[in-house]
Each structure stands twice: as structure tokens, then as C-alpha cells.
Design an enzyme around this catalytic site. Structure first.
Site, short mmCIF file in Angstrom:
data_model
loop_
_atom_site.label_atom_id
_atom_site.label_comp_id
_atom_site.label_asym_id
_atom_site.label_seq_id
_atom_site.Cartn_x
_atom_site.Cartn_y
_atom_site.Cartn_z
CD GLU A 43 80.16 -12.02 -18.97
OE1 GLU A 43 80.02 -11.14 -19.84
OE2 GLU A 43 80.15 -11.74 -17.75
CB THR A 73 78.66 -9.45 -25.35
OG1 THR A 73 79.84 -9.31 -24.56
CG2 THR A 73 78.49 -8.19 -26.18
CE LYS A 133 78.31 -6.03 -17.68
NZ LYS A 133 78.46 -6.72 -18.99
#
Length: 217
Positions: A43, A73, A133
């Protein structure tokens, strides 16, 4: 790669490396070190300068399609679109954003939003999120996943933040579908020790498979 195949690969591997560095070159080197260690899901966070270019280069240089490259993000749909156009195969956010969920659904790219409460998780799932998440994971005990899956057995959870070698097996045994690991894995790369990143990546993959009752690599 189709959406369901990306999610299946993330689930099979069991670990996503969260790469957050000050330099794009360092991020790329960490990604390849992870791949060499058998951890092929990375990621790339949008706190990295030129994150979209890092994603594009990793996808272009991965001649055999061995890496699964995601964007992290991601705070809004504009950033999500930039990431997807650069080649991101999944999108991760620290919180839930409906506009990002809609855009990812439009392009059939997995969206993994950060949630802390059951209410947030339900809302995210209603908007198409197939994996949640759990963030920040450091605020919870791994047993929280069992508690959540009591009323929500259908939810797929990826804890993030606070996952390390000491507790990764506990997270998996408590029902985490897969985990994401940041600085506990990638910190040596900031010092140029990519060999250590490779070793740690291999150990995370090994421990996840052991926690699942499978043989080591």
C-alpha cells in the site's frame, strides 16, 4: 485484474505492507524488498511525495504481475481517481468517505475504509465496502474482532495500526481476514536496510500462515 481477484489475493496472502516514507525512491525499494520476502501486497500512502508516480512505476516495472499495488491514506474521491488512473489495484482510507466509495465502485476497485465502530462498519458495507480496515488497531485488543463478528459475521476485517510480529498471529486467530503492517515492517528501509525489510516480510507471511494452521514457507 478484476476486483474479486484482488480481494482474493489479499486474503490468501494475509498481509499488506503499508509503505509511508519521505522519499519516493525509498518507497519503491521497500516495495521490492517486500516482494522478495514473499509479501507481494503493498500500500503506497499518499503522504509520500509523488505517490501516484510510485504506484505507476511499480505497476510498469512489475513485468510478471507479481505485486498487488494499492493506494493508502486516500481521503477523497479526487485522490482515489488519481490513484486508480496511476494503476492502484485497491484503495485504503483512514476513515470512511462515501464519495470515495462510490468512485471505487464505479471503477470496480476494492475500497477499504477505516472504521472504529460497528455503526461505521455497517454504513461502509451499505456503500459497497467489502473489507473494513479496523483503525487504529492499537486501540483494540485482537479479541475485538470476535466481538464484532458476533452480530456481523459477514464483515471482513483488516486491522491496521499496532500490528506487529508479537501480535499478528493473535489477530489472525481472532478472525482478522488479513492484516496491514506499517513501520514495524518498513522502518529498516528508511535507513537503507532493505535486506532486513525482506527478512521481516518473510516472517510476517510465515506467521500469518502458521496462525491459519498452514505450514510455513
Amino acid at each position: 485484474m478484476k476486483k474479486w481477484k484482488v480481494l482474493q489475493k489479499l486474503s490468501d496472502l494475509g498481509v499488506v505492507a503499508v509503505i509511508r516514507t519521505k522519499k519516493a525512491e525509498t518507497a519503491e525499494n521497500i516495495a521490492w524488498a517486500c516482494r522478495e520476502g514473499g509479501l507481494s501486497a503493498v500500500e503506497i500512502t499518499f503522504t509520500i511525495p509523488g505517490a501516484d508516480r510510485v504506484i505507476r512505476r511499480l505497476r510498469e516495472e512489475d513485468a510478471f504481475g507479481e505485486l498487488i499495488v494499492g493506494a493508502g491514506t486516500v481521503l477523497d474521491s479526487e485522490t482515489a481517481r488519481i490513484a486508480i488512473l496511476a494503476g492502484a489495484q485497491f484503495v485504503v482510507s483512514p476513515g470512511f468517505d462515501e464519495g470515495t466509495a462510490r468512485l471505487c465502485n464505479r471503477y470496480q476497485v476494492p475500497y477499504i475504509p477505516g472504521c472504529m465502530t460497528v455503526s461505521e462498519m455497517i454504513r461502509a458495507m451499505e456503500c459497497g465496502a467489502e473489507v473494513i480496515k479496523l483503525f487504529p488497531g492499537a486501540l483494540f485488543d485482537p479479541s475485538v474482532i470476535r466481538a464484532i463478528k458476533g452480530p456481523l459475521p459477514q464483515v471482513s476485517i483488516m486491522p491496521s495500526g499496532g500490528v506487529d510480529l508479537e501480535n499478528v498471529e493473535e489477530w489472525i486467530r481472532n478472525g482478522a481476514d488479513f492484516v496491514s503492517v506499517g513501520s514495524h515492517l518498513t522502518a529498516p528501509g528508511e535507513q537503507g536496510d532493505f535486506r532486513r525489510v525482506k527478512e521481516l516480510a518473510a516472517e510476517y507471511v510465515e506467521r500469518v500462515q502458521l496462525a491459519r494452521g498452514k505450514r510455513g514457507r
